[in-house]
Design a protein around this motif. Structure first.
Motif, PDB file in Angstrom:
ATOM      1  N   GLU A 114      45.416  34.777  44.149  1.00 28.25           N
ATOM      2  CA  GLU A 114      44.195  35.303  44.745  1.00 28.25           C
ATOM      3  C   GLU A 114      43.436  36.194  43.761  1.00 28.25           C
ATOM      4  OE1 GLU A 114      43.721  36.993  49.043  1.00 28.25           O
ATOM      5  OE2 GLU A 114      44.214  38.654  47.712  1.00 28.25           O
ATOM      6  N   ILE A 115      42.127  35.986  43.703  1.00 27.84           N
ATOM      7  CA  ILE A 115      41.245  36.813  42.892  1.00 27.84           C
ATOM      8  C   ILE A 115      40.175  37.390  43.805  1.00 27.84           C
ATOM      9  CG2 ILE A 115      39.447  36.789  41.119  1.00 27.84           C
ATOM     10  CD1 ILE A 115      41.066  34.890  39.514  1.00 27.84           C
ATOM     11  N   THR A 116      39.984  38.686  43.760  1.00 30.97           N
ATOM     12  CA  THR A 116      38.917  39.350  44.497  1.00 30.97           C
ATOM     13  C   THR A 116      37.828  39.728  43.506  1.00 30.97           C
ATOM     14  OG1 THR A 116      40.462  40.235  46.130  1.00 30.97           O
ATOM     15  CG2 THR A 116      38.315  41.294  45.982  1.00 30.97           C
ATOM     16  N   LEU A 117      36.618  39.292  43.794  1.00 31.00           N
ATOM     17  CA  LEU A 117      35.480  39.577  42.924  1.00 31.00           C
ATOM     18  C   LEU A 117      34.722  40.782  43.472  1.00 31.00           C
ATOM     19  CD1 LEU A 117      34.124  35.957  42.225  1.00 31.00           C
ATOM     20  CD2 LEU A 117      35.745  37.313  40.885  1.00 31.00           C
ATOM     21  N   LEU A 118      34.377  41.684  42.582  1.00 36.53           N
ATOM     22  CA  LEU A 118      33.617  42.875  42.937  1.00 36.53           C
ATOM     23  C   LEU A 118      32.243  42.822  42.289  1.00 36.53           C
ATOM     24  CD1 LEU A 118      36.315  45.640  42.282  1.00 36.53           C
ATOM     25  CD2 LEU A 118      35.950  44.330  44.381  1.00 36.53           C
ATOM     26  N   ALA A 119      31.259  43.387  42.974  1.00 29.44           N
ATOM     27  CA  ALA A 119      29.967  43.601  42.339  1.00 29.44           C
ATOM     28  C   ALA A 119      30.112  44.706  41.295  1.00 29.44           C
ATOM     29  CB  ALA A 119      28.920  43.969  43.384  1.00 29.44           C
ATOM     30  N   ASP A 121      28.998  47.572  41.164  1.00 27.93           N
ATOM     31  CA  ASP A 121      29.214  48.911  41.717  1.00 27.93           C
ATOM     32  C   ASP A 121      30.533  49.033  42.476  1.00 27.93           C
ATOM     33  OD1 ASP A 121      28.662  47.361  43.893  1.00 27.93           O
ATOM     34  OD2 ASP A 121      27.076  48.637  44.703  1.00 27.93           O
ATOM     35  N   GLY A 122      31.386  47.989  42.417  1.00 27.16           N
ATOM     36  CA  GLY A 122      32.677  48.024  43.085  1.00 27.16           C
ATOM     37  C   GLY A 122      32.693  47.430  44.473  1.00 27.16           C
ATOM     38  N   GLN A 342      44.629  39.591  41.560  1.00 21.67           N
ATOM     39  CA  GLN A 342      43.839  40.387  40.639  1.00 21.67           C
ATOM     40  C   GLN A 342      42.470  40.683  41.222  1.00 21.67           C
ATOM     41  OE1 GLN A 342      44.076  39.352  36.385  1.00 21.67           O
ATOM     42  NE2 GLN A 342      45.481  37.725  36.972  1.00 21.67           N
ATOM     43  N   THR A 343      41.881  41.754  40.748  1.00 20.94           N
ATOM     44  CA  THR A 343      40.539  42.166  41.129  1.00 20.94           C
ATOM     45  C   THR A 343      39.695  42.254  39.872  1.00 20.94           C
ATOM     46  OG1 THR A 343      41.359  43.419  43.036  1.00 20.94           O
ATOM     47  CG2 THR A 343      39.156  43.947  42.240  1.00 20.94           C
ATOM     48  N   ASP A 349      24.722  42.650  40.794  1.00 20.73           N
ATOM     49  CA  ASP A 349      24.225  43.929  41.293  1.00 20.73           C
ATOM     50  C   ASP A 349      23.975  43.766  42.786  1.00 20.73           C
ATOM     51  OD1 ASP A 349      22.342  46.033  42.076  1.00 20.73           O
ATOM     52  OD2 ASP A 349      22.221  46.496  39.946  1.00 20.73           O
ATOM     53  N   SER A 350      24.761  44.466  43.602  1.00 22.43           N
ATOM     54  CA  SER A 350      24.657  44.277  45.054  1.00 22.43           C
ATOM     55  C   SER A 350      23.270  44.646  45.569  1.00 22.43           C
ATOM     56  CB  SER A 350      25.738  45.090  45.771  1.00 22.43           C
ATOM     57  OG  SER A 350      25.653  46.461  45.424  1.00 22.43           O
TER      58      SER A 350
END
Length: 710
Positions: A114-119, A121-122, A342-343, A349-350
């Motif tokens: 599993e991979i979590t994608l963040l913008a 700004d987190g 992983q993250t 940019d949200s």
């Protein structure tokens, strides 16, 4: 076999007669004594030698496909060649297994973690992949965790050699336990496809023997438990125990371990979070098998309670978005291999993504689709819209759809002309083309004797672009496009190339404009921050740039297209650069440009490539671009243009009016500016730019407006 003999037999010289090795009596004085016995023995030896020579010669004349060739071979000959063939087959088999079933592969997770994608700004934006966790060690697991698995899946695991005929027979007659051993199951989901065939079963058994030969039983069991599927997108015992019971596998209770063991036969069917009653029934079968295997007594089995599910993990993020689908392959490439989830932080940019969604949702698109890409000049993608609704259509029209760019392609034509030495004031004919097989027309049928390059670009003259392509050559235009990163096929020698008839993606086109904005190209769009280049890397990165004069000239053309040309609906308060595009029969409408530190491309079209009912790039796409930029750059200081020096002999300028340049745009991008002793209102009607002047002579349209481009 006569035909084969005649075809394949080589002509051989006749065998020469061996010299006589015996002796002949010349008279009968010897009688019947012992000398005659020696003479007979010598004759027998000669005859045997001749017989052997004849047999050897006959064998040479025979071919391998003839039966006599193989007859008469000694047992030693057959034994030696049988052993040699067996060894050769063994080494070939070991080599094949080493290539197709490397032991290291059984240590890798069978599903992408599993991979979590963040913008940037987190903010979490997407989650994708399987739920996996660290591998387990058999030595660290209590017996009551291993025993349910062995009882229901493979009772003779520690005694068979990878394939268990007794286990197969028991499964057939009793329906309890699987026909495949744990080793075979590891071979199946690690190395083979899920097809059902005798060939696959044979390969499965072969790989099982291979695993048994090179790994210990505990190693096989550890790899199986670390990779087996337990339902709910969860792989491995550790991830499953945390998911269903919020416990590490080393701390599982007997009843919890029994329920988990029961999931392996049909994980989706027995997952307790979805089908608790089925999981409970399956657990009862596991407990019965443990009694039969001697792991539990009847009393212990009856006293075993049903465990309570404690699933605390909630996946509230979407598994896909337009941006996430595009970014995921890049994420897999940079993610660390292994079992750990992983993250990763992306360039999205949200805030800008929210603006992009808002302006595209508010646009009056009808049945048409829309795509928007926003990136920094260095290629960092900060916003992406691939369509009106991802849930209804995950097809990404920004990265996957190849459509005609229309007049936005003229960037490459005019830039190639500037690179060849022309200047913005160079004149090109703008008369109607009346000869040849290809006769493009200007939108609105407006022509003139000639235009400067700047005027032709601003008005998006089709005939001027085609003549310019003919003058500098399609090779120069294609080379310019390639330098800016365009990789899609471009038709060499085709005059319609100047009008953007070759297809490409919106992402590809926007990245080319980003190369102009940065004056450093080609620009590679990317979803993750890249490491800053060192001096040596910068020296050999293969990128190039324009001269300061060339770059200034092309920006003059792009600025004029927005401020005085077909892109006036996209005009901003500060410096803005861009180009409109409309493909044949109004099938695609685009606006691509840049301002501040953003490069943005907007596309509108129908998925079936049908006409857009008159929508042009200078209309709705330009307004969407302007609305996005206005909100995106609202907090960014805008460089003010230097005011011109006042002319003492000119008209009196009013001093008591507000700063009109600071007024926000009205509906449809309406602008107000003071010119001389009057006021000019710039707006657009159905995508057509209109300037209305109000002065002491009344109200009237400003003449000589450039027509909308095609």
């Amino acid at each position: 076999m006569g035909l084969f003999d005649s075809l394949f037999r080589k002509r051989r010289p006749a065998a020469s007669t061996a010299p006589h090795g015996g002796f002949y009596p010349l008279h009968d004085a010897y009688g019947d004594g012992p000398d005659y016995d020696a003479w007979d023995a010598r004759l027998d030896e000669v005859e045997q030698r001749y017989a052997r020579q004849d047999a050897l010669e006959e064998r040479r004349r025979q071919r391998w496909w003839q039966r006599p060739y193989w007859q008469g071979r000694r047992k030693r000959w057959w034994a030696a060649r049988t052993v040699a063939a067996t060894l050769l087959l063994f080494f070939l088999l070991v080599g094949w297994l080493a290539v197709t079933a490397p032991l290291s592969r059984s240590l890798e997770p069978i599903a992408p973690p599993e991979i979590t994608l963040l913008a940037s700004d987190g903010t979490p934006i997407a989650r994708n992949g399987a739920v996996v966790d660290k591998p387990v060690k058999v030595a660290d697991l209590p017996p009551h965790v291993i025993e349910p698995l062995l009882a229901i899946e493979d009772r003779r695991f520690y005694s068979h050699w990878g394939v268990d005929p007794r286990g197969i027979a028991r499964a057939v007659f009793t329906g309890v336990g699987g026909g495949s051993t744990i080793t075979q199951q590891l071979a199946k989901f690690t190395f083979l496809t899920p097809e059902r065939s005798l060939t696959r079963k044979a390969r499965e058994a072969l790989i099982a023997f291979w695993l048994e030969a090179w790994l210990t039983k505990d190693e096989i069991l550890e790899r199986y438990l670390s990779n087996a599927y337990f339902g709910d997108n969860t792989y491995g015992l550790r991830a499953a125990s945390l998911h269903y019971f919020y416990r590490q596998p080393e701390n599982l209770k007997p009843e919890q371990a029994a329920m988990l063991a029961g999931l392996l036969q049909a994980p989706s069917r027995y997952a307790p979070t979805r089908n608790f009653d089925r999981a409970k029934q399956r657990m009862g079968l596991v407990v019965t098998s443990m009694v039969a295997a001697g792991y539990l007594t009847e009393a212990e089995a009856k006293a075993m309670p049903v465990p309570r599910i404690d699933s605390r993990r909630r996946n509230t993020l979407p598994t896909g978005t337009y941006f996430a689908d595009w970014a995921l392959p890049e994420a897999r490439g940079i993610a660390d291999p292994g079992y750990a989830s992983q993250t990763l932080t992306t360039t999205l940019d949200s805030r800008l993504q929210g603006i992009a969604r808002r302006v595209t949702s508010n646009a009056r698109l009808g049945q048409a689709q829309v795509a928007l890409v926003a990136m920094r000049p260095n290629g960092e993608v900060v916003a992406m819209i691939g369509g009106k609704d991802y849930a209804k259509s995950p097809f990404n029209r920004a990265t996957q759809a190849k459509r005609q760019p229309g007049s936005t392609f003229k960037l490459f034509v005019y830039l190639a002309a500037l690179r060849s030495g022309m200047r913005p004031d160079h004149r090109v004919a703008n008369t109607e083309i009346t000869t040849g097989s290809y006769r493009p027309r200007n939108a609105g049928g407006t022509y003139s004797d000639s235009l400067t390059l700047q005027e032709a670009f601003a008005q998006s003259s089709n005939v001027a672009a085609v003549r310019l392509l003919d003058q500098i050559g399609s090779e120069a235009v294609i080379d310019t496009a390639r330098d800016l990163g365009v990789s899609s096929p471009l038709a060499e020698g085709d005059p319609s190339l100047a009008l953007g008839t070759s297809t490409m993606t919106l992402l590809e086109l926007t990245a080319a404009y980003a190369g102009v904005a940065a004056n450093d190209f080609p620009v590679q769009p990317h979803a993750f921050k890249q490491e800053e280049e060192g001096w040596f890397d910068w020296l050999w990165n293969g990128r190039t740039s324009l001269t300061s004069r060339q770059h200034g000239n092309i920006e003059d053309l792009l600025r004029s297209a927005v401020n005085r040309g077909t892109g006036r609906a996209a005009m901003l308060r500060g410096p803005n650069f861009g180009k409109t595009g409309t493909s044949q029969d109004y099938r695609d409408a685009l606006f691509v440009g840049y301002a501040g530190d953003l490069v943005v491309g907007v596309w509108i079209g129908n998925d079936d490539n049908s006409p857009l009912n008159g929508i042009t790039g200078g209309g709705l796409p330009a307004r969407i671009w302007r609305d996005f930029m206005t909100q995106a750059l609202g907090e960014v200081p805008v460089r003010r243009r230097q005011a011109p020096q006042p002319d003492p002999s000119g008209p009196v300028q009013p001093q008591d009016l507000p700063d009109l340049d600071a007024l926000p745009p009205g509906p449809n991008g309406t602008r107000l500016r003071v010119e001389g002793n009057g006021v000019v209102i710039s707006t657009d009607v159905d995508g057509l730019p209109v300037d209305v002047r109000i002065d002491e002579d009344g109200v009237g349209l400003v003449p000589a407006d450039p027509p909308p481009e095609r």
